[in-house]
Design an enzyme around this catalytic site. Sequence first.
Site, PDB file in Angstrom:
ATOM      1  N   TYR A  57       0.821  -1.210   0.000  1.00  0.00           N
ATOM      2  CA  TYR A  57       0.000   0.000   0.000  1.00  0.00           C
ATOM      3  C   TYR A  57       0.856   1.262   0.000  1.00  0.00           C
ATOM      4  CZ  TYR A  57      -4.613  -2.097   0.722  1.00  0.00           C
ATOM      5  OH  TYR A  57      -5.793  -2.773   0.558  1.00  0.00           O
TER       6      TYR A  57
ATOM      7  N   LYS B 114       2.502 -15.596   1.854  1.00  0.00           N
ATOM      8  CA  LYS B 114       2.740 -16.289   0.582  1.00  0.00           C
ATOM      9  C   LYS B 114       4.245 -16.505   0.520  1.00  0.00           C
ATOM     10  CE  LYS B 114       1.484 -17.911  -3.462  1.00  0.00           C
ATOM     11  NZ  LYS B 114       0.567 -19.050  -3.687  1.00  0.00           N
TER      12      LYS B 114
ATOM     13  N   ASP C  17      -3.650 -18.194  -0.453  1.00  0.00           N
ATOM     14  CA  ASP C  17      -4.588 -18.897  -1.336  1.00  0.00           C
ATOM     15  C   ASP C  17      -5.300 -20.016  -0.575  1.00  0.00           C
ATOM     16  OD1 ASP C  17      -1.904 -19.814  -1.386  1.00  0.00           O
ATOM     17  OD2 ASP C  17      -2.191 -20.954  -3.225  1.00  0.00           O
TER      18      ASP C  17
ATOM     19  N   ASP D 228      -6.660  -7.074   3.698  1.00  0.00           N
ATOM     20  CA  ASP D 228      -7.749  -6.421   2.968  1.00  0.00           C
ATOM     21  C   ASP D 228      -8.661  -7.479   2.365  1.00  0.00           C
ATOM     22  OD1 ASP D 228      -9.155  -4.321   1.570  1.00  0.00           O
ATOM     23  OD2 ASP D 228      -8.112  -4.966  -0.243  1.00  0.00           O
TER      24      ASP D 228
ATOM     25  N   ASP E 239     -12.385  -9.044   4.241  1.00  0.00           N
ATOM     26  CA  ASP E 239     -13.642  -8.896   3.510  1.00  0.00           C
ATOM     27  C   ASP E 239     -14.304 -10.246   3.274  1.00  0.00           C
ATOM     28  OD1 ASP E 239     -13.995  -6.232   3.423  1.00  0.00           O
ATOM     29  OD2 ASP E 239     -13.400  -5.941   1.352  1.00  0.00           O
TER      30      ASP E 239
END
Lengths: 360, 360
Positions: free
Chosen positions: A143, A193, A225, A249, A253
Amino acid sequence: MSYQIAVLAGDGIGPEVMAEARKVLSAVEARFALEMEYAEFDVGGIAIDKHGCPLPAATLQGCAAADAILFGSVGGPKWEKLPPNEQPERGALLPLRGHFELFCNLRPAKLHSGLEHMSPLRSDISARGFDVLCVRELTGGIYFGKPKGRQGEGEDEEAFDTMRYSRREIARIARIAFEAARGRRKKVTSVDKANVLACSVLWRQVVEEVARDFPDVELEHIYIDNATMQLLRRPHEFDVMLCSNLFGDILSDEIAMLTGSMGLLASASMNAGGFGLFEPAGGSAPDIAGKGIANPVAQILSAALMLRHSLKQEAAAAAIERAVGKALADGYLTGELLSAEHRADAKTTTQMGDYIAKAI
Amino acid sequence: MSYQIAVLAGDGIGPEVMAEARKVLSAVEARFALEMEYAEFDVGGIAIDKHGCPLPAATLQGCAAADAILFGSVGGPKWEKLPPNEQPERGALLPLRGHFELFCNLRPAKLHSGLEHMSPLRSDISARGFDVLCVRELTGGIYFGKPKGRQGEGEDEEAFDTMRYSRREIARIARIAFEAARGRRKKVTSVDKANVLACSVLWRQVVEEVARDFPDVELEHIYIDNATMQLLRRPHEFDVMLCSNLFGDILSDEIAMLTGSMGLLASASMNAGGFGLFEPAGGSAPDIAGKGIANPVAQILSAALMLRHSLKQEAAAAAIERAVGKALADGYLTGELLSAEHRADAKTTTQMGDYIAKAI
Ligand SMILES: CC(C)[C@H](C(=O)O)[C@@H](O)C(=O)O
Ligand SMILES: CC(C)[C@H](C(=O)O)[C@@H](O)C(=O)O
C-alpha cells in the site's frame, strides 16, 4: 474524564447511522459519568463536493486535535467516475491511516447465534458458527511501499509497486495478534505467501520469533490462497488471523461476507499511542441511504471499540456491546437480517438506536 | 499426427491418477488415430529424493523436447520443512512457468449439476450453479518482478518484492480473456486493486483498450477484496474473471473451493506458441495416496485441455470431456463426492479410469 471526538460521518448511510451511535454514546456518558465533546468534519464525497478534496486540511486538523476519530462511511455513485486516487474511499482512508500511522487494524467478525441463515455458507458449516479476529497491518506493505509508479513508453510502458516490510513493522503487529489471542482462544494463524514473496519469508521468521514470547499461544502459518479456501470449509477452526496489509484487505472482507451481516461489523485502526479511527466494516450503501432502514449496529459497535481502545473505558465499551447483544437476542433487527416472511417486523434505524440506548 | 508428451507424475496421488489419464489417452489415440509418445520425468519431492532438486536438468530438457507437459502434482509432508524456495511446489512450478514463459493460465471451475451439495455455499446459492473461467497472468506481477530481496540489519532489516506489469503483458492476457468470453457467456470481469496499486491502474487502462476490439463482450471491473465477497453471494453472475498473477492465485483457489469438488478441476498454463503444462487443480493429497481412492477426473480433464490447447485436437478433447460428463451423470463417482449414506457405491481410481476410457 473528558474526551474530544472527531466525528466524520461521511456519505450515504454514514450520517444516519452516526446519529444513532451518538445517541448510544450519550446514554453511556450519562451512565459512566464521561464527558465527551464532539466536533464534526466533512470527509469523502461530501468533502469533495464542498471543499474539492476528500480529506480537507480542516478535517485532518480536527482529527489531530481529538482523542479519537469516529468514522462513518464514504463513497457513492456520484464520485465513482473520478480517478481511483481521488475517490472518496482511497482519498480519505489511506491518507488518514498514513498520517496518524494507524498500523494496527482489528476486524472482528462473528457469526451471531440466531443469524446463521444470513451466512452464504452451507447450513451444516454455518451451524458450527465462527468467531474470527483479523489483525491486519495497515501502514506498510504494497500500500505504501516506494517506489510506486510508471515508466517507459508504448508497449513497454510499465507500472510498478513495491511490497516492503521491516522486522520492526512485522514484530509490532505480530505482538498485537498474540496479545489478542491470549484474551481469546489462544491461536494465531499467520497468513502469507512465503513460497513466492521475500516479504512473506521475513514475515514468517519474525512472527516465529515473536511467538517465543507467547508459549501459551498456538501458531500456525497458512498461504493466502489456502486461507481463502479453508475459511469456506472450516471457519470455526480459526481464531486470530494475522495478515499483512494486502492479504488482510482481502481476507477480512471474505470473513465479513461469511457472516452475511456486514451491518453488524465494526473495525478499529490504531497507532502506537492508542489513537485510532473506528468505523463500520460495510460501505456507505447509497442505495438505501436516507430511507431510515440502515442497520446502525456496526456504527454503534465502532463507538464501543473507540471507548475500549482509544479512551480506555472498558466498562462503557462492554455496556454498549451487551446492549447490542440484547437487541439481537431479543430479535430486534433491521430488515436485511430478516427472512422475507418476517420482514414486516423490521425495525428502523432510529428504533434500533433507541432500543440499544435504552438498554445501556 | 504424432506427438511427444512429457509426463511429470510427481508425488502423492500423482502417479496413480496419471495412470488413468494415460489409459483414457490410449482410448482416444485409438479412436482418433493419433500417435502419442510419452517420456516420463521426475519432478517435485521424488526428484529431490532421487536427484537433489525438484526440477532436474533432465526433466527440463525432456519438457523442452516435447509438444506438451502433462503434470501430476507435487509436494507432501516429507518436504514441508525445507525452505519455501526449495519445496517441491515452488521449486518445480515457478521455474517451469518462467522457463517456458507460460504466461496464460486457464482455470475453469464449474459446479456440476447433481453435485451442488458438495459446494460449501448455502443451498439456495449453490442451487443456481455457476461456471467461471479464471484467466490468470502467470509469468509477471509480484511473482517474478525485480528487485526482490532483503536489505538492512537488526530491527531495520527489510524485505521487498516488486509488482511489475507492462502494457504488453497485460494486453496479451486480456486478449485471451476476451476471446474466451466470446465462446462463453460474453462477459469479462477484470479483477484489480486500482484504488491502491499503480499496476492495477495500468491494468484497468489496458484492459479497457483491449475491450474496444471486443464490442460484443461486456466488461466490468471489480476490486479484489470485493470480488472475494461477491463470489460468495452470486457466483452465477460471473463468466470470465481476468486476473493478475497474485490475485488469480487467490481467486482461482476460492472459486475451486466453491465447487467443493477439487478432484474434478484441471488447469492449463500456456505460452504464446501454444506449448503448455496441464495439471489438476488439487494438490498431491498425500493422505490418500496409494489407497486407490483418489479421483482421477482432474488429471483426465488435464489431458483433454492438453489435446485442445497444445495439440489442437479439439475432437479428441471434447470426446474426453463427454466421457467424463457421462460418468458423472451416471453417478459413477469416487468416494469424496458421495454423501456418507452412499459412500458404499464409491468407485476406485482404476474403476473411474476404466469407465471413462470405455466411454470414449
Ligand atoms: C478503500 C480501500 C483503499 C481500503 C483498503 O484497501 O484498505 C478498503 O478496502 C479497506 O479495506 O478499508
Ligand atoms: C505453488 C505456488 C507457487 C503456486 C502459485 O502461487 O502460483 C500455486 O499456489 C498455484 O496456484 O499454482
